[in-house]
Design an enzyme around this catalytic site. Structure first.
Site: not given
Ligand code: AMP
Length: 215
Positions: A70, A158
């Site tokens: 996702h 991402h």
């Molecule tokens: P997710 O897979 O979307 O949960 O993202 C993995 C991790 O990336 C999460 O724990 C977010 O806190 C971290 N993260 C760190 N910096 C960023 C950023 N600038 N934008 C989005 N996610 C971030």
């Protein structure tokens, strides 16, 4: 902020939700909630992912593959159970008129959670950033209505591919990062495999998932 004197506490099992870790204890009546664009990758995407993880393993880094993919549109926040429907209704009002859009996620990047207890290997979005910002702006409005924390000021959108325990960001930089990027770039049809259409926005709250189709 969400007192629940009768709430039972239990230990969170992070392996059940792709390495996401709560920075708050679970309490009855408080539901961990987040908003995201779901992605259904092609089978070959998983082969590309295996190749990336194999290259990481050769560098001494063992990471656990995500089971689902996702693009996050919020942090994980806690909602009182009786607010969930109202929150989803607010999301629907803000999002359902938005058109579908294309995202390309093809730049290997490393992320850590705020507590630096988990490291994520991801593919950062290089096409679709503007539309994702518009989605986040609507989601943030709903979060603010409920006094909840909004998303990052400078989001790096991402797709997380895999995760490991601890802060390993220092191990995936420079030449190692370039090698992992090469695996993606040189994988057959990677240009097609890294293209995704954002067709709906989901809100997962506890074990319930709500879907908001885009136009
Ligand atoms: P997710 O897979 O979307 O949960 O993202 C993995 C991790 O990336 C999460 O724990 C977010 O806190 C971290 N993260 C760190 N910096 C960023 C950023 N600038 N934008 C989005 N996610 C971030």
């Amino acid at each position: 902020m969400f007192p629940d004197p009768d709430g039972a506490q239990h230990t969170d099992d992070t392996t059940r939700h792709g390495g996401r870790m709560r920075s708050f204890p679970h309490q009855r009546g408080n539901w961990a909630t987040y908003v995201y664009v779901p992605l259904q990758p092609q089978e070959e995407f998983l082969e590309m992912l295996d190749a990336v993880l194999e290259a990481a393993r050769r560098k001494g880094l063992r990471m656990t593959k995500m089971e689902k993919f996702h693009i996050s549109q919020s942090q994980t926040v806690i909602l009182r159970h009786h607010w969930i429907d109202l929150f989803v209704q607010s999301l629907r009002e803000g999002l359902s008129a938005m058109p579908r859009f294309l995202c390309v996620a093809d730049r290997v990047k490393v992320y850590t959670n705020q507590e630096k207890t988990r490291t994520f290997l991801g593919l950062a979005v290089t096409v679709g950033h503007q539309q994702l910002l518009e989605v986040v702006s609507q989601v943030d409005k709903s979060l603010q209505e409920f006094n909840l924390e909004t998303f990052f000021q400078n989001p790096s959108f991402h797709v997380s591919l895999a995760w490991c325990v601890g802060d390993c960001a220092g191990l995936i930089q420079g030449a190692t990062l370039t090698q992992l990027q090469n695996v993606v770039d040189e994988f057959e049809d990677s240009e097609i495999l890294t293209r995704f259409y954002a067709e709906e926005i989901c809100c997962k709250s506890g074990n319930k998932t709500f879907t908001i189709p885009l136009r």
